[in-house]
Design an enzyme around this catalytic site. Sequence first.
Site, PDB file in Angstrom:
ATOM      1  CG  ASP A 229      -0.292  -0.090   2.546  1.00 23.90           C
ATOM      2  OD1 ASP A 229       0.953   0.053   2.607  1.00 23.90           O
ATOM      3  OD2 ASP A 229      -1.008  -0.322   3.542  1.00 23.90           O
TER       4      ASP A 229
ATOM      5  CG  ASP B 135      -1.602  -8.308   4.355  1.00 25.46           C
ATOM      6  OD1 ASP B 135      -1.726  -9.035   3.353  1.00 25.46           O
ATOM      7  OD2 ASP B 135      -2.135  -7.176   4.446  1.00 25.46           O
TER       8      ASP B 135
END
Length: 235
Positions: free
Chosen positions: A34, A145
């Site tokens: 991100d 993640d």
Amino acid sequence: MMVSLKQLALLALATGAAVVDAQSGSGKTTRYWDCCKGSCGWSGKASVNQPITSCDKSDNPLANMAAKNACESGGQAYMCTNQSPWAVNDQLAYGFAAVKLAGGTENSWCCACYKLTFTSGPVQGQQLIVQATNTGGDLGQNHFDLAMPGGGVGMFNACTNQWGAPPNGWGQQYGGISSRSQCDGFPEKLKAGCYWRFDWFKGADNPDVTFEKVTCPKALTDKSGCIRNGETPTV
């Protein structure tokens, strides 16, 4: 018990990492990139020498550890591109991850390292040692993640501002791109980590893992700048 300890020692020798504590179990993985400052980049999250290094919009390391997250309005701190994964050999790779472990807090996992052994998918049997640089409110328990360029921005997106990525990031917001050829159009500094997903990682889609906490390899802490107090990274 003697056999089990011997097996652990052999695993440590094979990966260049020493097993520590009792933080182990079975878990799940997802993937993301991100471009945001990792949550372990703030002081006070854990007993460490310093928070993880964040970078400015041009990917230069920031001296100001208190710089505002680029995923917030007016923020200047981004994820550094050197926190992309890379292959050590065909069976072992290093990288970084957002982590959430059952019964723990960021104090216990920020800048700690975990050896993940994949138990499903095309990477079954391969191992990835990750350093925890982030966490996430949408993560489940024993959830890793994995940070990989093109893995999907998820809840937040600083990649559009930093690199001119599409409004929802490259590919799908969750999951990211779907083919190796899409990596060709990535910023140069992100290409190797993007290709890694389709080369070493074999395009695996959220494989399951077993995990155990290990002493961090120096190759990881040299990139993040963060070492847990009392730990000496392995060479």
